[in-house]
Design an enzyme around this catalytic site. Structure first.
Site, mmCIF file in Angstrom:
data_model
loop_
_atom_site.group_PDB
_atom_site.id
_atom_site.type_symbol
_atom_site.label_atom_id
_atom_site.label_comp_id
_atom_site.label_asym_id
_atom_site.label_seq_id
_atom_site.Cartn_x
_atom_site.Cartn_y
_atom_site.Cartn_z
ATOM 1 N N GLU A 174 36.480 41.452 44.087
ATOM 2 C CA GLU A 174 35.020 41.690 44.088
ATOM 3 C C GLU A 174 34.213 40.405 44.315
ATOM 4 O O GLU A 174 33.244 40.142 43.601
ATOM 5 C CB GLU A 174 34.604 42.372 42.776
ATOM 6 C CG GLU A 174 35.170 43.768 42.642
ATOM 7 C CD GLU A 174 34.653 44.555 41.440
ATOM 8 O OE1 GLU A 174 33.918 43.995 40.604
ATOM 9 O OE2 GLU A 174 34.998 45.757 41.335
ATOM 10 N N GLU A 293 40.271 50.264 43.348
ATOM 11 C CA GLU A 293 39.652 50.617 42.064
ATOM 12 C C GLU A 293 38.802 51.861 42.283
ATOM 13 O O GLU A 293 37.886 51.834 43.099
ATOM 14 C CB GLU A 293 38.749 49.491 41.514
ATOM 15 C CG GLU A 293 39.489 48.294 40.960
ATOM 16 C CD GLU A 293 38.569 47.306 40.248
ATOM 17 O OE1 GLU A 293 37.585 47.742 39.608
ATOM 18 O OE2 GLU A 293 38.836 46.096 40.334
#
Length: 504
Positions: A174, A293
């Site tokens: 991320e 995710e």
């Protein structure tokens, strides 16, 4: 029955073979995922290595082929060297992402050992937040090089003679997110990921690399992030990652179950962006997706904020412990259907996470382990969703929602397993008021019969499971599907998850 849906399945209408790794999961050093989750020496069910056998049995039931490790936000300040060697010599560190204390009792070698016990491969993430190319290369050498070098010999000294042979590596986590330790701009990350990928491939040319994509569909930099970072990494990586969590924040269950349509939009946009970069580079290579995710996550947000703000630096505090209800399991089912429909490009996916932390499996430190509501659709998909995803030609009655206009009552996909001579239809009726009659043309599957119709339904959308009470679980409802003249007629009850299995 006024509401109807129609589907045509043909074994020639193939999307792609499903890569079994779309049924992957994720364990981060966060909350009670590791400590009190997979590892709890002294627990009645602990094995000789301190791993909970009751948890291992549940993980095996899910048949998870790959598990991402050690993060997540955790990885962006992870010093892998602290997690190997004699346990008593490992340092305790301030864990900055979740403001916890990491004692490093479980590290790389222990986790690899656990993964083997549950028949899973490791997807390893490297720290591109506070560290860089050299550290990623050292870690790869430690894990995958046979012997005769500084880091491979260090691994052998640590009691692990054979290399771990970790195949899949994530280049950071991320990195588009301002919350990330060592957050980068698109250009910064693109260059760093490109150079890290090139160096890692020199050590082990057989690895598969995942470049960081956007942390969710609503990121202000999406999809420029994909376009810019891939302009650097396209030739050196195999996948771009996607992350997305959903929640019923407005307590509008009808609209909540429309969020899988947003997931579909997200995937289509990333595919389009990858193909734009491919065209720009005049490349023949197809970039695949790793949706590493995904889940429902919102129930625990307020409690987590309290822990990080007011009670920091605890060891394994109970964080991100969403207790899932029945409607959450329906959305998880819808998200699994969406992933299968994109089997031609989504080759890996990780339900985040596996134990205690936004997880299908929960543990009691003093007692047993139990299955959350979301355990079941994931188990069904993992068990019966192996094979070739078939393109469903489907039309369905529709209903209105607050933020998604009109949506289909029924979402469905089918998976053809040629080896077993089976076809499985996964279907969710996301109409909360009415049953739907689904007719499915299966004439191309001559000689097949209905094996079973598994269903999960509950009059209470907010029903949840606990250690002592399983309120939400699947049952057989074989009388709801009939096969006549090559057409399956099924009753899909309002708000239900359905698995209809046919075979010879």
């Amino acid at each position: 029955m006024s509401r109807k849906a129609k589907m045509v399945l043909d074994k020639e209408f193939q999307i792609a073979p499903i890569d079994k790794r779309i049924y992957g999961s994720f364990i981060e050093h966060l909350g009670r995922a590791v400590y009190e989750g997979i590892y709890q020496p002294g627990h009645p069910s602990a094995d000789e290595d301190g791993f909970r056998k009751d948890v291992m049995e549940l993980v095996k039931e899910l048949d998870v082929p790959i598990i991402r490790y050690p993060g997540g936000n955790f990885v962006s300040n992870f010093f892998w060297e602290d997690s190997v060697g004699p346990v008593e010599e490992r340092p305790h560190r301030l864990e900055l992402a979740w403001r916890s204390l990491e004692k490093n009792e479980i590290g790389l070698n222990e986790f690899s050992k656990w993964a083997k016990k549950v028949n899973s491969d490791v997807m390893m993430a490297v720290n591109l937040g506070t560290r860089g190319i050299a550290d990623a290369c050292n870690l790869l050498e430690y894990c995958n090089h046979p012997s005769g070098t500084k880091y491979s010999d260090l691994r052998i000294r640590h009691g692990v003679k054979d290399p771990h042979k970790i195949k899949v590596w994530c280049l950071g986590n991320e990195m588009d997110g301002p919350w990330q330790i060592g957050h980068k701009t698109m250009e910064e990350y693109g260059r760093l990921a490109e150079e890290t990928a090139k160096a890692m491939r020199l050590i082990d040319p057989d690895i598969e690399l995942v470049s960081c994509g956007s942390s969710n569909l609503d990121m202000p930099t999406f999809p420029d992030w994909e376009a810019v970072t891939l302009s650097h990494t396209y030739d050196y990586v195999d996948y771009i990652s996607m992350h997305q969590y959903y929640g019923n924040r407005d307590n509008d269950s009808n609209d909540f179950l429309a969020q899988s349509d947003d997931m579909d939009t997200f995937i289509r946009t990333v595919i389009a962006t990858c193909d734009y970069v491919k065209a720009k580079k005049r490349s023949k290579k197809v970039m695949n997706l790793s949706f590493d995710e995904w889940n429902v996550w919102f129930h625990s947000n307020a409690a987590d904020e309290d822990i990080t703000e007011n009670h920091p630096w605890q060891v394994a505090p109970p964080m991100l412990e969403d207790i899932y209800n029945f409607e959450d399991s329906l959305l998880v089912g819808l998200m699994l259907i969406t992933l299968m429909k994109h089997a031609d490009r989504v080759k890996m996916a990780c339900l985040a996470q596996l134990v205690n932390v936004i997880a299908p499996i929960m543990t009691d430190a003093a007692g047993g382990a139990w299955k959350q509501t979301i355990f079941y659709p994931f188990m069904h998909a993992s068990k019966y969703g192996r094979g070739i995803a078939l393109q469903p030609v489907i039309s369905s009655s529709r209903h209105a929602t607050a933020k998604h206009d009109e949506i289909t009552d029924v979402e469905s996909v089918a998976v053809y397993n040629e080896e077993k001579d089976e076809v499985t239809i996964f279907a969710v009726n996301r109409n909360l008021e009415e049953d739907v009659e689904l007719t499915t043309d299966v004439r191309s599957f001559a000689g097949y019969r209905i094996k079973e119709h598994i269903v999960m339904e509950n009059d209470d959308l907010k029903a949840a499971n606990t250690l002592t009470e399983q309120n939400v679980y699947p049952v057989n409802a074989d009388d709801r599907s009939k096969l006549d003249d090559g057409v399956v007629t099924s009753v899909l009850k309002k708000a239900s998850w359905n698995v209809i299995r046919l075979g010879k």
